[in-house]
Design an enzyme around this catalytic site. Structure first.
Site, PDB file in Angstrom:
ATOM      1  N   ASP A 230      35.335  79.176  -0.355  1.00 60.81           N
ATOM      2  CA  ASP A 230      34.722  79.022   0.956  1.00 60.81           C
ATOM      3  C   ASP A 230      35.868  79.057   1.967  1.00 60.81           C
ATOM      4  OD1 ASP A 230      32.754  78.141   2.919  1.00 60.81           O
ATOM      5  OD2 ASP A 230      33.797  76.223   2.837  1.00 60.81           O
TER       6      ASP A 230
ATOM      7  N   ASP B  69      35.780  77.939   5.897  1.00 61.77           N
ATOM      8  CA  ASP B  69      35.831  76.791   6.809  1.00 61.77           C
ATOM      9  C   ASP B  69      35.738  75.488   6.008  1.00 61.77           C
ATOM     10  OD1 ASP B  69      35.456  75.013   8.971  1.00 61.77           O
ATOM     11  OD2 ASP B  69      33.308  75.371   8.980  1.00 61.77           O
TER      12      ASP B  69
ATOM     13  N   GLY C 279      28.675  75.119   6.298  1.00 59.89           N
ATOM     14  CA  GLY C 279      28.202  76.163   5.390  1.00 59.89           C
ATOM     15  C   GLY C 279      26.884  76.807   5.802  1.00 59.89           C
TER      16      GLY C 279
ATOM     17  N   ARG D  14      24.827  80.508  11.581  1.00 59.10           N
ATOM     18  CA  ARG D  14      24.841  80.201  13.016  1.00 59.10           C
ATOM     19  C   ARG D  14      23.447  79.873  13.548  1.00 59.10           C
ATOM     20  NH1 ARG D  14      27.369  84.975  16.152  1.00 59.10           N
ATOM     21  NH2 ARG D  14      28.848  84.673  14.451  1.00 59.10           N
TER      22      ARG D  14
ATOM     23  N   ARG E 194      30.311  84.856  10.191  1.00 57.09           N
ATOM     24  CA  ARG E 194      30.391  86.246  10.629  1.00 57.09           C
ATOM     25  C   ARG E 194      31.741  86.503  11.298  1.00 57.09           C
ATOM     26  NH1 ARG E 194      25.433  88.685  10.401  1.00 57.09           N
ATOM     27  NH2 ARG E 194      26.102  90.285  11.858  1.00 57.09           N
ATOM     28  N   ASN E 195      32.541  85.443  11.473  1.00 64.49           N
ATOM     29  CA  ASN E 195      33.872  85.575  12.084  1.00 64.49           C
ATOM     30  C   ASN E 195      34.985  85.543  11.040  1.00 64.49           C
ATOM     31  OD1 ASN E 195      33.245  85.535  15.027  1.00 64.49           O
ATOM     32  ND2 ASN E 195      32.324  83.567  14.502  1.00 64.49           N
TER      33      ASN E 195
HETATM   34  P1  B16 Z   1      29.754  81.809  12.313  1.00 64.18           P
HETATM   35  P2  B16 Z   1      31.924  78.528   5.696  1.00 64.18           P
HETATM   36  C1  B16 Z   1      30.446  78.359   7.901  1.00 64.18           C
HETATM   37  O1  B16 Z   1      31.639  78.724   7.291  1.00 64.18           O
HETATM   38  C2  B16 Z   1      30.622  77.074   8.685  1.00 64.18           C
HETATM   39  O2  B16 Z   1      30.896  76.000   7.798  1.00 64.18           O
HETATM   40  C3  B16 Z   1      29.350  76.760   9.447  1.00 64.18           C
HETATM   41  O3  B16 Z   1      29.523  75.584  10.204  1.00 64.18           O
HETATM   42  C4  B16 Z   1      29.039  77.952  10.367  1.00 64.18           C
HETATM   43  O4  B16 Z   1      27.813  77.719  11.088  1.00 64.18           O
HETATM   44  C5  B16 Z   1      28.908  79.203   9.522  1.00 64.18           C
HETATM   45  O5  B16 Z   1      30.120  79.414   8.814  1.00 64.18           O
HETATM   46  C6  B16 Z   1      28.623  80.439  10.365  1.00 64.18           C
HETATM   47  O6  B16 Z   1      29.727  80.703  11.189  1.00 64.18           O
HETATM   48  O7  B16 Z   1      29.021  81.278  13.509  1.00 64.18           O
HETATM   49  O8  B16 Z   1      31.226  82.039  12.547  1.00 64.18           O
HETATM   50  O9  B16 Z   1      29.086  83.054  11.755  1.00 64.18           O
HETATM   51  O10 B16 Z   1      32.087  77.053   5.467  1.00 64.18           O
HETATM   52  O11 B16 Z   1      30.764  79.145   4.932  1.00 64.18           O
HETATM   53  O12 B16 Z   1      33.218  79.297   5.530  1.00 64.18           O
HETATM   54 MG    MG Z   2      32.848  75.260   4.318  1.00 65.97          MG
END
Ligand code: B16
Ligand code: MG
Length: 210
Positions: free
Chosen positions: A9, A11, A46, A49, A117-118
Site C-alpha cells: 500500500d 499512503d 484506503g 476519494r 489516483r495520485n
Molecule cells: P486519491 P492508499 C488511499 O491511499 C488513501 O489512504 C485514502 O485516504 C484516499 O482517499 C485514497 O487513497 C484515494 O486517494 O484521492 O489520491 O485518489 O492507502 O490506498 O495508498
Molecule cells: Mg494506506
C-alpha cells in the site's frame, strides 16, 4: 522472505500522505460548514476519494447532487495535489527504502497496490518513479478496498498468483481486501491489530524476517 512478490500500500506504508489528505478534506469541510476531525479522517484510510467524500457528508444536513459532489472532490484534490508538490525524496525513510532494496536483492518482485489516483505523482515526488516492478492504483480499478481488485491487478501485473504474494497495509479496509483476494497480509499501525492479519508488524523492516 517466503513470498515471490510483495505488494505495498502507498499512503501509510511507504509514505505519509495521510496528513495532507486530512488538511485538504478539513479545508473543504470547513468551507461547507461540515464537522470533520482526525477520528473521521481515520475512516478514510484506503477508501476511494468519492467514498471518502460520502463518509464526510454523513455529517451534512444538505443532500448534495452527484455534480456538486464532483466539484467538492475536485476542490479537495486540487488542494491535496498542491500539498503533494511539497514532498521530496526526504519523505521516503531510509528504513523503507533499504528494506525494499534488500527484499529485491533476495529475489522478490515488488509492486504498489494503492487506492490513490495520485500514486504516480507521489512516487515521482519521493524519488520512486520507475522503482516498482508493477504499479496498480486508483486509475486501473473500478472497486476500491475492501474489494480486492487493486491487489488482484497488482499480482496479475507481476505475473504471480495471490497465494505467492504478501500485501503490506496500514488500513483495516486494506487487510479486508487482502484476505478477500486470497493474499497473506502484513499489518502496520492500526492494521496490525486486525483479527485476520497474517503478520502484525512493529516496524517496516520486520518484513525481512518473514
Ligand atoms: P486519491 P492508499 C488511499 O491511499 C488513501 O489512504 C485514502 O485516504 C484516499 O482517499 C485514497 O487513497 C484515494 O486517494 O484521492 O489520491 O485518489 O492507502 O490506498 O495508498
Ligand atoms: Mg494506506
Amino acid at each position: 522472505m517466503n513470498y515471490k512478490g510483495v505488494i505495498f500500500d502507498l499512503d501509510g506504508v511507504i509514505c505519509f500522505t495521510d496528513k495532507y489528505h486530512y488538511q485538504a478534506w478539513k479545508k473543504m469541510a470547513d468551507d461547507i460548514g461540515v464537522y470533520f476531525d482526525e477520528k473521521i479522517n481515520n475512516r478514510l484510510r484506503g477508501v476511494s476519494r468519492m467514498a471518502s467524500l460520502d463518509i464526510i457528508l454523513e455529517r451534512s444536513e444538505k443532500i448534495y447532487s452527484q455534480a456538486e459532489k464532483n466539484i467538492l472532490a475536485d476542490r479537495k484534490n486540487e488542494l491535496y495535489k498542491t500539498l503533494l508538490h511539497q514532498m521530496t525524496p526526504a519523505d521516503l525513510s531510509d528504513e523503507v527504502k533499504s528494506t525494499m532494496d534488500k527484499l529485491r536483492e533476495s529475489g522478490c518482485k515488488l509492486a504498489i497496490g494503492s487506492s490513490s489516483r495520485n500514486t504516480k505523482l507521489i512516487l515521482k515526488q519521493i524519488g520512486l518513479e520507475g522503482y516498482f516492478d508493477a504499479v496498480s492504483d486508483g486509475t486501473n480499478i473500478v472497486h476500491s478496498k475492501p474489494d480486492p481488485e487493486v491487489f488482484l491487478k497488482a499480482a496479475e501485473f507481476l505475473g504471480l498468483d495471490p497465494a505467492d504474494c504478501l500485501v503490506v497495509e496500514d488500513a483495516i479496509a486494506g487487510i479486508d481486501a487482502a484476505v478477500a483476494g486470497g493474499f497473506a497480509g502484513a499489518g502496520i499501525g492500526e492494521a496490525a491489530g486486525h483479527e485476520k492479519v497474517t503478520y502484525p508488524l512493529n516496524t517496516f523492516s520486520d518484513l525481512l524476517n518473514l
